[in-house]
Design a protein around this motif. Structure first.
Motif, short mmCIF file in Angstrom:
data_model
loop_
_atom_site.label_atom_id
_atom_site.label_comp_id
_atom_site.label_asym_id
_atom_site.label_seq_id
_atom_site.Cartn_x
_atom_site.Cartn_y
_atom_site.Cartn_z
N PHE A 275 146.00 63.09 65.87
CA PHE A 275 144.77 63.43 66.58
C PHE A 275 144.51 62.44 67.73
O PHE A 275 144.25 62.83 68.86
N VAL B 195 144.40 63.17 71.73
CA VAL B 195 143.25 62.86 72.58
C VAL B 195 143.69 62.02 73.76
O VAL B 195 143.35 62.29 74.92
N LEU C 182 145.54 64.09 76.23
CA LEU C 182 144.61 64.95 76.96
C LEU C 182 143.90 64.17 78.05
O LEU C 182 143.79 64.60 79.21
N VAL C 183 143.46 62.98 77.67
CA VAL C 183 142.75 62.12 78.60
C VAL C 183 143.66 61.72 79.75
O VAL C 183 143.29 61.79 80.93
N TRP D 289 142.96 65.20 87.62
CA TRP D 289 141.71 65.17 88.34
C TRP D 289 141.73 64.18 89.48
O TRP D 289 141.57 64.51 90.64
N GLU E 131 121.50 58.52 86.67
CA GLU E 131 122.89 58.33 86.31
C GLU E 131 123.83 58.74 87.45
O GLU E 131 124.55 57.90 87.99
N ARG F 98 130.28 61.90 94.67
CA ARG F 98 129.51 61.43 93.52
C ARG F 98 128.71 60.20 93.91
O ARG F 98 129.29 59.21 94.36
N ARG G 54 140.25 49.80 89.86
CA ARG G 54 140.92 50.96 89.25
C ARG G 54 140.91 52.17 90.18
O ARG G 54 141.30 53.26 89.79
N PHE H 103 140.60 51.21 78.57
CA PHE H 103 139.38 51.96 78.28
C PHE H 103 138.62 52.28 79.57
O PHE H 103 138.73 51.54 80.55
N PRO H 104 137.84 53.35 79.56
CA PRO H 104 137.01 53.63 80.73
C PRO H 104 135.92 52.58 80.88
O PRO H 104 135.56 51.91 79.90
N THR H 105 135.40 52.45 82.08
CA THR H 105 134.46 51.35 82.33
C THR H 105 133.03 51.80 82.54
O THR H 105 132.14 50.97 82.60
N ALA H 106 132.83 53.09 82.69
CA ALA H 106 131.46 53.53 82.97
C ALA H 106 131.21 54.94 82.46
O ALA H 106 132.12 55.77 82.41
N GLY H 107 129.97 55.18 82.09
CA GLY H 107 129.53 56.53 81.74
C GLY H 107 129.85 56.91 80.30
O GLY H 107 130.40 56.13 79.53
N ARG H 108 129.50 58.17 79.98
CA ARG H 108 129.67 58.66 78.61
C ARG H 108 130.86 59.61 78.49
O ARG H 108 131.36 59.83 77.40
N PRO I 1 134.86 62.37 84.28
CA PRO I 1 134.38 63.44 85.16
C PRO I 1 135.08 64.78 84.93
O PRO I 1 134.52 65.83 85.18
N TRP I 2 136.32 64.72 84.48
CA TRP I 2 137.07 65.97 84.34
C TRP I 2 136.84 66.65 82.98
O TRP I 2 137.36 67.73 82.74
N ARG J 188 131.02 68.73 79.76
CA ARG J 188 130.04 68.27 78.79
C ARG J 188 129.81 69.35 77.74
O ARG J 188 129.63 70.53 78.10
N TRP K 66 137.05 69.17 70.71
CA TRP K 66 137.75 67.94 70.33
C TRP K 66 138.10 67.06 71.52
O TRP K 66 138.11 65.84 71.42
N GLY K 67 138.38 67.70 72.64
CA GLY K 67 138.70 66.92 73.85
C GLY K 67 137.52 66.06 74.25
O GLY K 67 137.66 64.86 74.52
N LEU L 275 135.06 65.18 72.35
CA LEU L 275 134.79 64.21 71.28
C LEU L 275 135.65 62.96 71.48
O LEU L 275 135.16 61.82 71.44
N GLY L 276 136.94 63.21 71.69
CA GLY L 276 137.87 62.08 71.88
C GLY L 276 137.49 61.26 73.09
O GLY L 276 137.45 60.02 73.05
N ASP L 277 137.15 61.96 74.18
CA ASP L 277 136.81 61.26 75.42
C ASP L 277 135.52 60.45 75.26
O ASP L 277 135.42 59.32 75.73
N TRP M 289 136.20 57.45 73.22
CA TRP M 289 136.97 56.52 74.05
C TRP M 289 136.03 55.73 74.96
O TRP M 289 136.22 54.53 75.19
#
Lengths: 540, 342
Positions: free
Chosen positions: A7, A11, A14-15, A22, A206, A229, A245, B164-169, B172-173, B176, B194-195, B197-199, B202
């Motif tokens: 799993f 994930v 996918l990320v 993107w 935000e 953005r 980054r 790991f990502p540095t900002a936000g919840r 962007p891709w 929600r 699930w995608g 959820l994982g993101d 993360w």
């Protein structure tokens, strides 16, 4: 356990795929801002809101790099001889984002709306515009209460909203009578514009996400971002990481000195600086002893060390030459400029009526607690003044208290240090907000100048429609102010931004700076090259 | 029955506490210097526009009348308008509170599991190298503010390693998930996305761990101290003497009673996270309630200040009641005392 690993790997895959798909291929422009951002043109007036407006909405006229108005939605215009009637002829090929044509009705509605609400940039029109008339579908006429020369430049702030769309989303009852809430709730998170970008998503405090308007009436270069953005953060560690980054293309302007250095050291990142017309003043109370004495004020102006301020405390800025920032249209470059000269300072001090009481006098200097660098200026001032025998008491005051004390002549201190920005890009704006009697009880003026001659001269200048003539009058006013020495003109503020020079082409960074707040963030002029970004990421 | 009476008493008491809190915060926020409406509308806004907004917010009325309007509105679920987000404060809370709740819950889970685990190990093996290692890390955790961890993690795992990502919840891709609870992880779970959820998980790792470390170290220290004390007690020696297996002694007779002080502190730590997460939220650009609260104070956003303080008050009161119930469950003396009406 094994299922969990699968799993987690899925994930991650996918990320990773999403990231590659993107960020790698899309033309995205990400800019950080200090929130709040309002996208309702009748509500917002700060930097981030103004930057959003230029992307979402159109205006009748558009500023060029000199700040001069150029045709935009209006192809041409006429002004009556007495300068009170302005007629604009509109293009017939401008459409709002929902496809309805932009007409004179929309322009009238926008003007009526902003003057009824009175917030945001409404103050530019409220006391000046008597009424708006729809002559025909594509001709609109404004009637002013009195002639106002810079009217065209104030129209940079009249963003045209879609009347039908706003009307369909009015919430009743509301504070504006028959107009209910005038669509304020709707426009909090939606746009009603015709601009080159449209709101895709707006998350309060935000992020504002905008996408390119495919039907924009002006050509937008292919390399212009597909998505823009506005991210609501100014946290230095976050900015630094996002820039490294390549997740941020343009930084906000609020980074500390050490952050600029770190950003500048990054490969592919450059720092660009321009002067937005904001100046930093030491405002001297001209009605309160001892700063009510012109010789005392001049003594302080001669004794202050301007060079240290622009070199060490606010590097990148330039010493001001008079009350109007040097980048602001209408500035007179021949205006006198003080420099540190202790002999001249002592000479002036001797002429002061307070010369014999120096040991009993204390000058109170208030600096804004929320801007720590101002303390350095205050302490430098105190040290400089001590050299000529003037005692200075430095007081740290929260911004809200400063606003309150400056509302009253009695409670205003001898000196306050404050940044002031023009409301429209002309010298007249700053002269009015800084020295006209009407602005005396606001935080933009601690001087309490209350000078009738100045007021009349300024009102005459503002009523002059001919630009050249008006600017000549502005020049006279700047000399007049210098003679009175009501302030110490410290420096013109520099606006810095870090940007990804390796993969974006930003006209402002090339020197094509539009001297109107927000207009340099018009994304349609900024080109983004995702393939260069990818190469940079791989190389990094 | 006794527990129910105990609960009813606590709830009644809480109502008084919240009422007092509402008066206090209402007064404090209104005596701060500066005109909040003028601040919100800018120096050049015409006086009539400023006056209009003052009237809309009842700021032109005497303080007791203002409080009456506010209280009546609050009892009907209307906390007024925010001067800065320009929308109903209740809408702001609906948006920002779940974001912080989600973060605090994950941080709370990390705090509870690892704090108790490390504390138990250190207590069981006290005065050994294991205890010393846990102690050193606990000291570091306790004395280091969470924002320092946040910046450190951001620079190390976000900037240098890029793990790991540095900002936000969410990235962007990643679309929600539909809003059900407002907590992205929970909403993603409920909708089987699930995608997302994982993101979301993360994105949560760095801020949640940064927030949790201080409390985790605290919990470890308390658990370790209590276990060390209880280990010397006669009933443990008896259990061991009767040949009760070590594992059973540890989990049933030692750990359970040793958790009482830990749970009390854990509850307070969790509730504090909601208010104290400000800098971590700022650093990770997490659109949370804590950041909203601090901004409200800095901008003198009167209704938002009152609402934030009241929400935090409700959370503290609720968490305290839950903690009391858990402690009563853990400690039969408290439970039986309550049942006897003491």
């Amino acid at each position: 356990m094994r299922r969990g690993t699968v799993f987690a790997l899925s994930v991650l895959a996918l990320v990773a795929f999403g990231l590659a798909a993107w960020a790698g291929g899309e033309r995205v422009l990400r800019i950080t801002f200090a929130w709040p951002t309002y996208i309702d043109p009748a509500v917002g007036s700060d930097f981030s809101s103004s930057s959003a407006f230029v992307n979402l909405y159109d205006t009748l006229v558009y500023p060029d790099v000199n700040g001069d108005p150029q045709p935009h939605v209006a192809t041409h215009w006429e002004v009556s001889e007495d300068g009170t009637v302005w007629t604009f002829y509109l293009r017939d090929d401008v459409y709002f984002h929902d496809g309805t044509p932009l007409t004179a009705e929309d322009v009238k509605f926008s003007m009526d709306r902003i003057t009824t609400i009175g917030e945001g940039y409404g103050f530019l029109f409220v006391d000046r515009v008597e009424g708006t008339e729809v002559v025909d579908d594509y001709t609109v006429r404004f009637y002013l209460k009195e002639p106002f020369g810079p009217f065209l430049t104030t129209l940079y702030r009249l963003y045209i909203v879609n009347k039908d769309l706003v009307e369909a989303n009015i919430k009743r009852p509301g504070p504006y009578g028959e107009w209910g809430d005038y669509g304020k709730e709707f426009l909090l998170t939606h746009d009603a514009g015709s601009g080159p970008y449209m709101v895709k998503e707006f998350r309060v405090e935000e992020e504002l996400v905008m996408v390119k308007n495919p039907n924009y009436w002006l050509p937008i270069p292919e390399e212009a971002p597909d998505e823009v953005r506005f991210i609501g953060t100014t946290e230095p560690a976050t900015i630094r990481t996002m820039m490294a980054r390549r997740e941020l293309e343009i930084s906000d302007q609020w980074q500390p000195q050490e952050a600029w250095k770190a950003l500048d050291a990054m490969e592919g990142v450059d720092i660009t600086s321009f002067f937005p017309g904001t100046s930093f003043y030491l405002m001297l109370h001209t009605r309160k002893p001892p700063t009510d004495d012109i010789h005392f004020r001049r003594a302080m102006a001669w004794a202050f060390d301007y060079e240290t301020v622009v070199r060490d405390i606010f590097p990148g800025s330039i010493q001001s030459r008079g009350p109007v920032a040097q980048s602001l249209p209408g500035h007179d470059p021949t205006v006198f400029q003080f420099h540190r000269d202790l002999d001249k300072a002592r000479e002036e001090l001797r002429k002061s009526k307070y010369y014999d009481q120096l040991d009993q006098i204390e000058v109170e200097f208030h600096w804004i607690a929320e801007v720590p660098d101002e303390e350095k200026v205050a302490l430098l001032f105190m040290a400089n003044m001590a050299e000529i025998g003037i005692n200075v008491k430095v007081v740290k005051v929260p911004w809200m208290s400063v606003v309150e004390e400056m509302a009253n002549m009695k409670t205003s201190p001898n000196i306050v240090s404050i940044f002031v920005a023009p409301h429209y890009p002309e010298a007249g704006s700053i002269l009015e907000s800084r020295y006209h009697s009407s602005s005396a009880p606001t935080w933009e003026q601690n001087e309490w100048l209350l000078d009738e001659t100045f007021d009349k001269m300024l009102e005459d200048a503002l009523a002059t429609v001919d630009r050249e003539e008006r600017f000549r009058k502005y020049a006279e006013l700047q000399h007049y102010i210098m003679d009175l020495c009501p302030s110490l003109f410290l420096f013109d503020q520099v606006e810095k931004h870090a940007y990804q020079a390796a993969y974006i082409d930003w006209p402002a960074a090339r020197g094509e700076v539009i001297p109107v707040m927000g207009y340099n963030m018009a994304a349609r002029f900024i080109k983004v090259y995702p393939e260069k970004r990818e190469a940079l990421l791989k190389g990094g | 029955m006794g527990i129910l009476r105990f609960l009813a008493k606590r709830l009644l008491f809480s109502v008084f506490v919240l009422f007092g809190l509402s008066i206090l915060i209402f007064l404090i926020s209104r005596v701060l210097p500066g005109d909040p409406v003028r601040m919100a509308l800018g120096p050049r806004a015409p006086e009539w526009a400023v006056q209009n907004l003052r009237e809309q917010m009842h700021l032109d009325k005497p303080l007791p009348v203002q409080y009456y309007y506010w209280l009546v509105g609050a009892l009907h679920g209307d906390l007024g308008q925010s001067l800065f987000t320009r929308r109903a404060v209740i809408d702001d809370i609906k948006e920002f509170l779940p974001a912080t709740m989600e973060l605090a819950l994950f941080a709370g889970v990390i705090m509870a599991i690892f704090g108790i685990l490390f504390g138990a190990i250190a207590g069981r093996y006290n005065n050994t190298w294991v205890d010393n290692v846990v102690r050193v890390f606990s000291y570091i955790g306790v004395v280091t503010p969470s924002f320092v961890f946040a910046i450190l993690f951001l620079l190390l795992f976000g900037y240098l390693l890029g793990w790991f990502p540095t900002a936000g919840r969410l990235s962007p891709w990643v679309p929600r998930p539909p809003v059900i609870t407002g907590m992205v992880t929970v909403d993603a779970l409920l909708t089987g996305n699930w995608g997302a959820l994982g993101d979301a998980l993360w994105h949560m790792v760095l801020p949640a761990v940064a927030l949790a470390l201080g409390g985790m170290a605290q919990e470890a220290r308390i658990t370790r101290a209590t276990i060390s004390d209880n280990l010397k007690k006669d009933y443990i020696a008896s259990a061991k003497g009767f040949g009760v297996p070590e594992r059973l002694v540890m989990l049933k007779y030692l750990l359970k009673p040793s958790l009482i002080p830990t749970v009390s502190i854990l509850g307070l730590d969790f509730a504090s996270l909601l208010g104290n997460a400000f800098l971590v939220e700022l650093i990770f650009n997490w659109p949370g309630f804590s950041r909203y609260g601090i901004n409200a104070m800095l901008r003198k956003d009167l209704n938002a200040i009152a609402a934030v303080v009241m929400v935090l008050g409700v959370v503290f009161v609720t968490v305290n009641i839950i903690v009391d119930l858990v402690v009563a469950w853990l400690d039969p003396r408290i439970r039986l005392g309550a049942e006897r009406g003491k």
